[in-house]
Scaffold this active site. Structure first.
Site, PDB file in Angstrom:
ATOM      1  N   HIS A  74      -0.528  -6.306  -4.080  1.00  0.00           N
ATOM      2  CA  HIS A  74      -0.061  -6.272  -5.481  1.00  0.00           C
ATOM      3  C   HIS A  74      -0.051  -7.668  -6.075  1.00  0.00           C
ATOM      4  CE1 HIS A  74       1.444  -2.211  -4.352  1.00  0.00           C
ATOM      5  NE2 HIS A  74       0.996  -1.981  -5.576  1.00  0.00           N
ATOM      6  N   HIS A  78      -5.263  -7.382  -8.216  1.00  0.00           N
ATOM      7  CA  HIS A  78      -4.965  -5.963  -8.481  1.00  0.00           C
ATOM      8  C   HIS A  78      -4.734  -5.769  -9.982  1.00  0.00           C
ATOM      9  CE1 HIS A  78      -3.313  -1.980  -8.405  1.00  0.00           C
ATOM     10  NE2 HIS A  78      -2.131  -2.416  -8.819  1.00  0.00           N
ATOM     11  N   HIS A 112       0.745  -4.796 -15.460  1.00  0.00           N
ATOM     12  CA  HIS A 112       1.576  -3.668 -15.009  1.00  0.00           C
ATOM     13  C   HIS A 112       2.338  -3.916 -13.707  1.00  0.00           C
ATOM     14  CE1 HIS A 112      -1.543  -2.811 -12.104  1.00  0.00           C
ATOM     15  NE2 HIS A 112      -0.739  -1.946 -11.541  1.00  0.00           N
ATOM     16  N   ASP A 113       1.880  -4.840 -12.858  1.00  0.00           N
ATOM     17  CA  ASP A 113       2.583  -5.107 -11.593  1.00  0.00           C
ATOM     18  C   ASP A 113       3.030  -6.563 -11.483  1.00  0.00           C
ATOM     19  OD1 ASP A 113       0.912  -2.790  -9.307  1.00  0.00           O
ATOM     20  OD2 ASP A 113       2.919  -2.738 -10.212  1.00  0.00           O
ATOM     21  N   ASP A 223      -4.690   2.507 -11.844  1.00  0.00           N
ATOM     22  CA  ASP A 223      -3.842   1.879 -10.824  1.00  0.00           C
ATOM     23  C   ASP A 223      -4.373   2.186  -9.425  1.00  0.00           C
ATOM     24  OD1 ASP A 223      -0.297   2.015  -9.952  1.00  0.00           O
ATOM     25  OD2 ASP A 223      -1.771   0.417  -9.761  1.00  0.00           O
ATOM     26  N   GLN A 275      -5.251   8.262   4.913  1.00  0.00           N
ATOM     27  CA  GLN A 275      -6.096   8.062   3.729  1.00  0.00           C
ATOM     28  C   GLN A 275      -6.686   9.388   3.266  1.00  0.00           C
ATOM     29  OE1 GLN A 275      -6.817   5.051   1.832  1.00  0.00           O
ATOM     30  NE2 GLN A 275      -4.850   4.877   2.850  1.00  0.00           N
TER      31      GLN A 275
HETATM   32  C1  LIG Z   1      -1.616   6.509   2.480  1.00  0.00           C
HETATM   33  O1  LIG Z   1      -2.416   5.681   1.670  1.00  0.00           O
HETATM   34  C2  LIG Z   1      -1.943   5.333   0.438  1.00  0.00           C
HETATM   35  C3  LIG Z   1      -0.705   5.754  -0.016  1.00  0.00           C
HETATM   36  N1  LIG Z   1      -0.303   5.361  -1.279  1.00  0.00           N
HETATM   37  C4  LIG Z   1       0.936   5.764  -1.814  1.00  0.00           C
HETATM   38  C5  LIG Z   1       1.612   4.912  -2.698  1.00  0.00           C
HETATM   39  C6  LIG Z   1       2.827   5.333  -3.234  1.00  0.00           C
HETATM   40  C7  LIG Z   1       3.376   6.591  -2.938  1.00  0.00           C
HETATM   41  C8  LIG Z   1       2.641   7.428  -2.074  1.00  0.00           C
HETATM   42  C9  LIG Z   1       3.156   8.794  -1.762  1.00  0.00           C
HETATM   43  F1  LIG Z   1       2.161   9.667  -1.892  1.00  0.00           F
HETATM   44  F2  LIG Z   1       3.609   8.763  -0.523  1.00  0.00           F
HETATM   45  F3  LIG Z   1       4.147   9.091  -2.613  1.00  0.00           F
HETATM   46  C10 LIG Z   1       1.442   7.032  -1.521  1.00  0.00           C
HETATM   47  N2  LIG Z   1      -1.058   4.589  -2.095  1.00  0.00           N
HETATM   48  C11 LIG Z   1      -2.240   4.201  -1.688  1.00  0.00           C
HETATM   49  C12 LIG Z   1      -3.025   3.441  -2.649  1.00  0.00           C
HETATM   50  C13 LIG Z   1      -4.401   3.483  -2.810  1.00  0.00           C
HETATM   51  C14 LIG Z   1      -4.687   2.638  -3.895  1.00  0.00           C
HETATM   52  N3  LIG Z   1      -3.533   2.139  -4.356  1.00  0.00           N
HETATM   53  N4  LIG Z   1      -2.503   2.630  -3.604  1.00  0.00           N
HETATM   54  C15 LIG Z   1      -1.152   2.278  -3.815  1.00  0.00           C
HETATM   55  C16 LIG Z   1      -0.532   2.741  -4.972  1.00  0.00           C
HETATM   56  C17 LIG Z   1       0.809   2.410  -5.193  1.00  0.00           C
HETATM   57  C18 LIG Z   1       1.504   1.619  -4.285  1.00  0.00           C
HETATM   58  C19 LIG Z   1       0.844   1.155  -3.143  1.00  0.00           C
HETATM   59  C20 LIG Z   1      -0.492   1.492  -2.906  1.00  0.00           C
HETATM   60  C21 LIG Z   1      -2.770   4.549  -0.384  1.00  0.00           C
HETATM   61  O2  LIG Z   1      -3.913   4.182   0.008  1.00  0.00           O
END
Ligand SMILES: COc1cn(-c2cccc(C(F)(F)F)c2)nc(-c2ccnn2-c2ccccc2)c1=O
Length: 324
Positions: A74, A78, A112-113, A223, A275
């Site tokens: 972040h 990003h 945004h971040d 995002d 993933q």
């Molecule tokens: C398991 O892999 C991943 C899980 N999350 C995730 C993030 C938040 C909540 C949840 C909830 F689904 F658990 F709520 C899953 N984000 C990503 C990701 C891919 C691209 N940006 N980004 C991201 C987006 C936001 C924050 C950090 C990373 C990711 O690769």
């Protein structure tokens, strides 16, 4: 200093503009030093030249870069990628945006971040940190917005100074909506709302709640755009995301808190499976809804499905290795 240097040379010569810059696949690896000029290029291409005092726009862009922390994911890059993805949509998705929406999406995307520490909202709540006492919902997103406003109001950074006070108030409200809607927790109800409308063929871009929902979806899509990039790039970025996740998991364990499986480095071997799950559970439904509303954003959906295929292959190899 930095500002003077950028003001004296705010443009990238055409031949130095990265090849894929005008596509959704663009990624900044190797182009880090020209990102401020590339942001200025996007602003001027979308909003017209001389709409902003160049010195203020340069100072604002460099201060934005300075206020992102040098953490694994972040970070400034990003922020830039989200602004770039929003810019591609504004330029090529066929939807007519107002001037206010264009500048609000570009500033909101870049900012945004800002000042992200690498921890998510739950972390601040679970550890009962001061930040969690400032806001109840979308804790970090509200912080990112406050940071953005204070930068916009800092001496020599007021790029929106040519606006009337009503316009200025409206655009700050729009930027706030744009930034708050990058809280992934808000994506789930929004996607339910939009896909419900699509089911009943009732989506109407002229209705404000429908337009607001689509703009929020554009923010989620931007995002998460790392998941749509070419496989080799996406794989590198996933590693950075997990480095941040594991930092948070380690901190939570120190405080006797059990982290989410995706944040627990003991589950490192499950990355491919996680993933695939994240793409199936969040990204694929999200980009599918986006493409139904804005068909020309299809490269984002196909990009994330290519990544899903590659992660499924990795997951199969891990499973096979496990049993041998
Ligand atoms: C398991 O892999 C991943 C899980 N999350 C995730 C993030 C938040 C909540 C949840 C909830 F689904 F658990 F709520 C899953 N984000 C990503 C990701 C891919 C691209 N940006 N980004 C991201 C987006 C936001 C924050 C950090 C990373 C990711 O690769």
């Amino acid at each position: 200093e930095e500002v003077r240097k950028l003001v004296s040379n705010p443009y990238v010569p055409e031949e130095q503009v990265p090849a894929a810059f005008d596509t959704y696949a663009f990624f900044c690896y190797g182009h880090e030093e020209i990102l401020p000029q590339l942001f200025i290029r996007m602003v001027e291409q979308t909003l017209g030249k001389d709409r902003f005092e160049m010195e203020k726009l340069c100072r604002f862009t460099l201060t934005m870069r300075k206020n992102y922390r040098p953490i694994q994911y972040h970070n400034w890059q990003h922020g830039f990628h989200v602004a770039h993805c929003v810019w591609r949509m504004i330029e090529s998705c066929g939807m007519e945006f107002t001037w206010m929406e264009k500048i609000g999406l570009l500033i909101g995307g870049l900012a945004h971040d800002v000042d992200h520490r690498g921890y998510n909202n739950d972390f601040f709540k679970k550890l009962n940190l001061p930040m969690a006492n400032l806001y109840t919902t979308s804790v970090m997103e509200q912080h990112h917005y406050k940071q953005t406003v204070s930068i916009l109001q800092a001496e020599g950074h007021d790029i929106l100074s040519s606006m009337s006070s009503e316009e200025y108030r409206d655009i700050l409200n729009f930027i706030r909506t744009v930034i708050i809607n990058t809280d992934l927790a808000l994506y789930f109800p929004n996607n339910k709302f939009l896909s419900g409308l699509i089911e009943k063929d009732e989506f109407d871009i002229k209705l404000k709640p429908h337009r607001d929902g689509l703009i929020s979806l554009i923010m989620t899509a931007s995002d998460l755009c790392a998941i749509t990039k070419p496989w080799e790039t996406q794989k590198k970025t996933a590693k950075l995301i997990y480095e941040e996740f594991y930092m948070q998991g380690d901190e939570e364990k120190k405080h006797g808190i059990q982290p989410l499986p995706m944040m627990d480095r003991l589950n490192e071997k499950d990355i491919a499976k996680q993933q695939v799950g994240f793409i199936n559970f969040v990204c694929k439904p999200m980009y599918t809804t986006l493409v139904k509303l804005l068909p020309k954003t299809e490269p984002l959906l196909s990009g994330c499905l290519v990544c899903k295929d590659n992660w499924e292959k990795e997951a199969a190899e891990v499973a096979a290795a496990g049993t041998s």
